[in-house]
Write a protein that holds these residues in place. Structure first.
Motif, PDB file in Angstrom:
ATOM      1  N   ASP A  25       0.831  -1.200   0.000  1.00 14.08           N
ATOM      2  CA  ASP A  25       0.000   0.000   0.000  1.00 14.08           C
ATOM      3  C   ASP A  25       0.870   1.257   0.000  1.00 14.08           C
ATOM      4  O   ASP A  25       0.631   2.189  -0.773  1.00 14.08           O
ATOM      5  CB  ASP A  25      -0.938  -0.011   1.214  1.00 14.08           C
ATOM      6  N   VAL A  26       1.895   1.279   0.840  1.00  9.46           N
ATOM      7  CA  VAL A  26       2.801   2.432   0.902  1.00  9.46           C
ATOM      8  C   VAL A  26       3.544   2.596  -0.421  1.00  9.46           C
ATOM      9  O   VAL A  26       3.644   3.698  -0.959  1.00  9.46           O
ATOM     10  CB  VAL A  26       3.797   2.277   2.079  1.00  9.46           C
ATOM     11  N   LEU A  27       4.071   1.494  -0.957  1.00  7.34           N
ATOM     12  CA  LEU A  27       4.809   1.557  -2.218  1.00  7.34           C
ATOM     13  C   LEU A  27       3.935   2.057  -3.368  1.00  7.34           C
ATOM     14  O   LEU A  27       4.412   2.776  -4.244  1.00  7.34           O
ATOM     15  CB  LEU A  27       5.378   0.182  -2.580  1.00  7.34           C
ATOM     16  N   SER A  28       2.674   1.682  -3.362  1.00  7.97           N
ATOM     17  CA  SER A  28       1.785   2.090  -4.458  1.00  7.97           C
ATOM     18  C   SER A  28       1.507   3.586  -4.465  1.00  7.97           C
ATOM     19  O   SER A  28       1.136   4.147  -5.485  1.00  7.97           O
ATOM     20  CB  SER A  28       0.466   1.314  -4.387  1.00  7.97           C
ATOM     21  N   LYS A  29       1.734   4.243  -3.335  1.00 10.12           N
ATOM     22  CA  LYS A  29       1.468   5.684  -3.227  1.00 10.12           C
ATOM     23  C   LYS A  29       2.718   6.541  -3.341  1.00 10.12           C
ATOM     24  O   LYS A  29       2.632   7.759  -3.381  1.00 10.12           O
ATOM     25  CB  LYS A  29       0.776   5.971  -1.896  1.00 10.12           C
ATOM     26  N   ASP A  30       3.896   5.905  -3.374  1.00 11.84           N
ATOM     27  CA  ASP A  30       5.148   6.649  -3.393  1.00 11.84           C
ATOM     28  C   ASP A  30       5.864   6.456  -4.727  1.00 11.84           C
ATOM     29  O   ASP A  30       6.186   5.330  -5.091  1.00 11.84           O
ATOM     30  CB  ASP A  30       6.046   6.195  -2.234  1.00 11.84           C
ATOM     31  N   PRO A  31       6.143   7.546  -5.445  1.00  7.67           N
ATOM     32  CA  PRO A  31       6.762   7.415  -6.763  1.00  7.67           C
ATOM     33  C   PRO A  31       8.199   6.897  -6.739  1.00  7.67           C
ATOM     34  O   PRO A  31       8.703   6.441  -7.768  1.00  7.67           O
ATOM     35  CB  PRO A  31       6.708   8.825  -7.338  1.00  7.67           C
ATOM     36  N   SER A  32       8.865   6.913  -5.591  1.00  9.25           N
ATOM     37  CA  SER A  32      10.260   6.440  -5.552  1.00  9.25           C
ATOM     38  C   SER A  32      10.338   4.929  -5.701  1.00  9.25           C
ATOM     39  O   SER A  32      11.366   4.391  -6.105  1.00  9.25           O
ATOM     40  CB  SER A  32      10.940   6.863  -4.248  1.00  9.25           C
ATOM     41  N   GLY A  33       9.272   4.212  -5.329  1.00  8.41           N
ATOM     42  CA  GLY A  33       9.257   2.760  -5.462  1.00  8.41           C
ATOM     43  C   GLY A  33      10.087   2.033  -4.425  1.00  8.41           C
ATOM     44  O   GLY A  33      10.462   0.883  -4.614  1.00  8.41           O
ATOM     45  N   ARG A  34      10.361   2.700  -3.298  1.00 12.48           N
ATOM     46  CA  ARG A  34      11.119   2.041  -2.237  1.00 12.48           C
ATOM     47  C   ARG A  34      10.778   2.652  -0.886  1.00 12.48           C
ATOM     48  O   ARG A  34      10.410   3.818  -0.790  1.00 12.48           O
ATOM     49  CB  ARG A  34      12.616   2.094  -2.507  1.00 12.48           C
ATOM     50  N   VAL A  35      10.911   1.833   0.149  1.00 12.68           N
ATOM     51  CA  VAL A  35      10.682   2.289   1.520  1.00 12.68           C
ATOM     52  C   VAL A  35      11.843   1.809   2.385  1.00 12.68           C
ATOM     53  O   VAL A  35      12.441   0.764   2.122  1.00 12.68           O
ATOM     54  CB  VAL A  35       9.347   1.785   2.113  1.00 12.68           C
ATOM     55  N   VAL A  36      12.149   2.586   3.407  1.00 15.84           N
ATOM     56  CA  VAL A  36      13.200   2.228   4.352  1.00 15.84           C
ATOM     57  C   VAL A  36      12.541   1.538   5.545  1.00 15.84           C
ATOM     58  O   VAL A  36      11.501   1.989   6.031  1.00 15.84           O
ATOM     59  CB  VAL A  36      13.974   3.480   4.812  1.00 15.84           C
TER      60      VAL A  36
END
Length: 87
Positions: A25-36
């Motif tokens: 869900d977080v990845l789908s909303k963030d254009p960077s395509g990555r989370v820490v």
């Protein structure tokens, strides 16, 4: 020049115990395509959209039973915002 001059100040994070459903869900909303992945406010891993896709090919729909810690990349290399980019 310092790293801070190039870095994005907005960092999207999840906990190691976040479900993969939450991560997706977080990845789908963030254009960077990555989370820490943070634990005790310290980066311990990273998950990219590619990591999720690769995990899906391995786990199929059981992917939804996994946690962020199960698929995160752990060998992080990071620097302080005050580091000089020429070092």
């Amino acid at each position: 020049m310092k790293v801070a001059e190039f870095a994005n100040s907005i960092v999207i994070t999840v906990s190691p115990e976040s479900s993969l459903r939450e991560v997706i869900d977080v990845l789908s909303k963030d254009p960077s395509g990555r989370v820490v992945v943070l634990k005790d406010e310290r980066p311990i891993g990273m998950i990219s959209t590619r990591d999720v896709v690769a995990s899906f090919s391995e786990y199929g729909f059981k992917l939804y039973d996994l946690k962020a810690r199960d698929i995160m990349s752990e060998d992080l290399v990071y620097v302080s915002p005050n580091e000089d980019v020429n070092n």
